[in-house]
Every structure is written in structure tokens, then in C-alpha cells.
Design an enzyme around this catalytic site. Sequence first.
Site, PDB file in Angstrom:
ATOM      1  N   ASP A 113       0.819  -1.217   0.000  1.00  0.00           N
ATOM      2  CA  ASP A 113       0.000   0.000   0.000  1.00  0.00           C
ATOM      3  C   ASP A 113       0.851   1.265   0.000  1.00  0.00           C
ATOM      4  O   ASP A 113       2.061   1.211   0.202  1.00  0.00           O
ATOM      5  CB  ASP A 113      -0.969  -0.010   1.199  1.00  0.00           C
ATOM      6  CG  ASP A 113      -0.297  -0.453   2.499  1.00  0.00           C
ATOM      7  OD1 ASP A 113       0.942  -0.391   2.576  1.00  0.00           O
ATOM      8  OD2 ASP A 113      -1.010  -0.866   3.423  1.00  0.00           O
ATOM      9  N   ASN A 171      -7.315  -3.304  14.310  1.00  0.00           N
ATOM     10  CA  ASN A 171      -8.706  -3.675  13.996  1.00  0.00           C
ATOM     11  C   ASN A 171      -8.766  -4.831  12.998  1.00  0.00           C
ATOM     12  O   ASN A 171      -9.802  -5.093  12.411  1.00  0.00           O
ATOM     13  CB  ASN A 171      -9.479  -2.458  13.463  1.00  0.00           C
ATOM     14  CG  ASN A 171      -8.857  -1.901  12.181  1.00  0.00           C
ATOM     15  OD1 ASN A 171      -7.938  -2.479  11.626  1.00  0.00           O
ATOM     16  ND2 ASN A 171      -9.371  -0.770  11.724  1.00  0.00           N
ATOM     17  N   HIS A 204      -6.979  -5.031  10.191  1.00  0.00           N
ATOM     18  CA  HIS A 204      -6.744  -4.718   8.775  1.00  0.00           C
ATOM     19  C   HIS A 204      -5.438  -5.347   8.286  1.00  0.00           C
ATOM     20  O   HIS A 204      -4.492  -5.539   9.046  1.00  0.00           O
ATOM     21  CB  HIS A 204      -6.833  -3.215   8.484  1.00  0.00           C
ATOM     22  CG  HIS A 204      -5.724  -2.352   8.975  1.00  0.00           C
ATOM     23  ND1 HIS A 204      -5.913  -1.332   9.871  1.00  0.00           N
ATOM     24  CD2 HIS A 204      -4.406  -2.314   8.658  1.00  0.00           C
ATOM     25  CE1 HIS A 204      -4.760  -0.727  10.089  1.00  0.00           C
ATOM     26  NE2 HIS A 204      -3.830  -1.303   9.367  1.00  0.00           N
ATOM     27  N   GLU A 213      -9.631  -2.197   5.460  1.00  0.00           N
ATOM     28  CA  GLU A 213     -10.267  -1.961   6.750  1.00  0.00           C
ATOM     29  C   GLU A 213     -11.449  -2.918   6.958  1.00  0.00           C
ATOM     30  O   GLU A 213     -11.923  -3.535   5.995  1.00  0.00           O
ATOM     31  CB  GLU A 213     -10.772  -0.509   6.804  1.00  0.00           C
ATOM     32  CG  GLU A 213      -9.668   0.538   6.676  1.00  0.00           C
ATOM     33  CD  GLU A 213      -8.916   0.794   7.983  1.00  0.00           C
ATOM     34  OE1 GLU A 213      -8.949  -0.067   8.895  1.00  0.00           O
ATOM     35  OE2 GLU A 213      -8.289   1.862   8.085  1.00  0.00           O
TER      36      GLU A 213
HETATM   37  C1  GLP Z   1      -0.481   0.244   8.501  1.00  0.00           C
HETATM   38  C2  GLP Z   1      -0.114  -0.530   7.258  1.00  0.00           C
HETATM   39  C3  GLP Z   1      -0.398  -1.989   7.444  1.00  0.00           C
HETATM   40  C4  GLP Z   1       0.236  -2.454   8.729  1.00  0.00           C
HETATM   41  C5  GLP Z   1      -0.425  -1.766   9.886  1.00  0.00           C
HETATM   42  C6  GLP Z   1       0.070  -2.208  11.242  1.00  0.00           C
HETATM   43  O1  GLP Z   1      -1.816   0.584   8.555  1.00  0.00           O
HETATM   44  N1  GLP Z   1      -0.778  -0.052   6.091  1.00  0.00           N
HETATM   45  O2  GLP Z   1       0.099  -2.700   6.322  1.00  0.00           O
HETATM   46  O3  GLP Z   1       0.112  -3.843   8.866  1.00  0.00           O
HETATM   47  O4  GLP Z   1      -0.166  -0.388   9.726  1.00  0.00           O
HETATM   48  O5  GLP Z   1       1.151  -1.427  11.595  1.00  0.00           O
HETATM   49  P1  GLP Z   1       2.072  -1.632  12.837  1.00  0.00           P
HETATM   50  O6  GLP Z   1       3.001  -2.740  12.476  1.00  0.00           O
HETATM   51  O7  GLP Z   1       2.772  -0.316  12.963  1.00  0.00           O
HETATM   52  O8  GLP Z   1       1.222  -1.942  13.994  1.00  0.00           O
END
Ligand code: GLP
Length: 234
Positions: free
Chosen positions: A67, A136, A138, A143
Site C-alpha cells: 500500500d 482492527n 486490517h 479496513e
Molecule cells: C499500517 C499498514 C499496514 C500495517 C499496519 C500495522 O496501517 N498499512 O500494512 O500492517 O499499519 O502497523 P504496525 O506494524 O505499525 O502496527
Amino acid sequence: MQWIACNDYDDLSDRAAYRMLRAIRSHPRHVLGLPTGRTPIGTYQRVVQLCAREYRCFREVVTFNLDEYVGIPPEHPGSYYSYMKKYLFDHVDIDAKTANIPNGMAPDLEAECRRYEEEIARAGGLHLTFLGLGRNGHIGFNEPGTPFHSRTRVVQLSESTRAANAELFTDGRVPTRAITMGIATILESRSIVLLAGGAGKQEAIERLRSEVIDESFPASALWKHPDVTVLAQE
Ligand code: GLP
């Protein structure tokens, strides 16, 4: 789904890095799906350390990031392009032409999403995709409520996701939209490794473990895939 309980964050990072490099060694022209966020930082650090000893390990690798934010220039410190350069691309011998990230500045975002899907197909599809886990549930920026048949597209970010990722947007202008691979795009990867670690993830890990497959919890789609490994820091 194979669950591997990791002792701590270092253990999770070591195991993930080992899997990535083992895959590349066995098939140097690997097509990798790559995540961002806090969780994979340790993985990339290990990969970089190990690659420094093993000259040219990324020379044939093709990568597709999951992304990117919409409307954030690549050079902005909060962009996922900056993140990937900082933690991986600037330290390994990957060819910039084969390191793909959606272009969130594209004038025609719909066309950019189609182009991204076509590039993945042209590369022969994703071989191995690493994912982080949002609080959540995702994956990528899919989402809760995202249809499991979704493909690469523009999405609105939830308030909780924006708050979780606000840190690098010091002027307070946290992006509201992103381009993300869809859940169906991710599920087409031949193998998937979910990095389920970090603060505040316990509830999401428990929900995934419950095996209830529901679009209100995007990561539960992974139960439909035949080759998923969860590296769970518990
Ligand atoms: C972002 C990214 C996701 C990632 C998520 C969790 O939203 N787009 O791909 O998995 O954060 O991030 P973290 O590892 O900082 O908890």
C-alpha cells in the site's frame, strides 16, 4: 494456517527475516509482497544485516508493496516509499525498477490501481507476501468490512488507522486515503507470512485465532488460504 509462537519481537523478526532470505536463496527471482508499519522494521533490519554478508542477495528479487498513501509525495518522511528506502531498499542490491510501490500521486488513481494489478500479473504473481496486522484486523489498508473479493483500489482510512499512523505527519495532516492491494490480490500470493506482533495486537491475535471468518475482521480471510504462517508474539 500454521501458528508459530515467538518468544519476543526479536524472535519474530529473526524468523521472518530467515524466511525471506531462505525463499530468495532457493529461488533468486522471487516476487515478494512487502508490508510497512512498525512491526516489520526488525525484520528488515535483520535482512539488511544478513545481506551485507551475502553480497547480491536481492539482485533478482521483484517486490510489490502492499500500500501507499494518496497525495503524499514519495520524498515525504511519512510515505511508504520513504519507509522502504530507509529500512530496506537503500541497503540491499535491489534494482529500483523492480521495487514496486503504488503511486499515490498518480493523476488517475483508478488507472494506477489497474496498472499495479497488471504489474503483479506480469511479474508472474506474488510468491511470498509478508503482512502486518492492524489493531482492527486490517491487512494492507483493507479496513473492516472490505469484501474478500476486493482488488487493488483507493480506500478511505479509518480514524483509528489514521491515529495509529499519525506519528510521521508532524504537521497534523494525516492522509485520509490510500491505495492498497485488495484482499483477493493478497490471497493470490502463493505463500503468506503474517507478522502478528507489537503493542496493542493481543485482541486482534485472539480474534484471528478464533477461526471465525468474517469481513468485519479482514485478517480472517487468511483462513481461506492454504499456505499461511502466523508469527505470533504473545
Ligand atoms: C499500517 C499498514 C499496514 C500495517 C499496519 C500495522 O496501517 N498499512 O500494512 O500492517 O499499519 O502497523 P504496525 O506494524 O505499525 O502496527
